[in-house]
Write an enzyme that holds these catalytic residues in place. Structure first.
Site, PDB file in Angstrom:
ATOM      1  CD  GLN A  78      -3.093   0.946   2.106  1.00 53.14           C
ATOM      2  OE1 GLN A  78      -3.199  -0.020   2.830  1.00 53.14           O
ATOM      3  NE2 GLN A  78      -3.936   1.948   2.153  1.00 53.14           N
ATOM      4  CG  PHE A  79       1.298   3.714  -3.636  1.00 61.73           C
ATOM      5  CD1 PHE A  79       1.171   5.087  -3.815  1.00 61.73           C
ATOM      6  CD2 PHE A  79       0.393   2.867  -4.256  1.00 61.73           C
ATOM      7  CE1 PHE A  79       0.155   5.598  -4.599  1.00 61.73           C
ATOM      8  CE2 PHE A  79      -0.624   3.370  -5.041  1.00 61.73           C
ATOM      9  CZ  PHE A  79      -0.742   4.740  -5.219  1.00 61.73           C
ATOM     10  CB  THR A  80      -2.180   5.230  -0.242  1.00 65.08           C
ATOM     11  OG1 THR A  80      -2.655   4.082   0.458  1.00 65.08           O
ATOM     12  CG2 THR A  80      -2.537   5.140  -1.718  1.00 65.08           C
TER      13      THR A  80
END
Length: 150
Positions: A78-80
């Site tokens: 999850q890059f967010t």
């Protein structure tokens, strides 16, 4: 490296309507990787998570680790988790590692957490649009960042 850890009674991940990972009692790990992360971050974070005492003992106290309760792990990239929101209303993800850096570290983390928890790790697909279903048990949600070890 940043992880959001949720203790769950069940969880699953689907891509385009096809379920590709599923667990019962255990942990859902949302993992964000930034460009400065290294294999040392992988080792430290995996060890920390595998030894984190967030499962109930016989007295109802959070005193057992995932390995002690035989729990499973669902790992989601999850890059967010590295969203910068200080300016404007559109998040910036400039701190998130590019795929050429993030994918090898993500794969290292899968191997390391499997070794540290002695279980097969369920995963989503790096970079895919995924749908996650989970039943947070507690609720218990913990954030760990390898840049804040002290």
């Amino acid at each position: 490296m940043r992880a959001v850890i949720q203790r769950v009674s069940s969880a699953s991940v689907s891509i385009s309507g096809n379920r590709c990972g599923e667990i019962g009692n255990g942990l859902v790990l949302f993992l964000g990787i930034e460009s400065e992360d290294s294999h040392e971050d992988v080792k430290w974070l995996s060890k920390k998570i595998s030894q984190l005492r967030i499962f109930s003992d016989e007295n109802g106290l959070m005193n057992k680790s995932i390995t002690q309760v035989g729990g499973k792990v669902l790992l989601i990239s999850q890059f967010t988790l590295f969203a910068k929101t200080q300016k404007g209303n559109r998040p910036s993800f400039i701190k998130a590692a590019k795929p050429e850096v993030a994918i090898p570290l993500y794969q290292d983390f899968i191997r390391q957490i499997a070794d540290d928890t002695n279980t097969k790790i369920q995963t989503g697909e790096f970079g895919a649009d995924m749908q996650i279903q989970l039943c947070n048990d507690g609720p218990v949600t913990i954030l760990i960042d390898t840049k804040n070890k002290e």
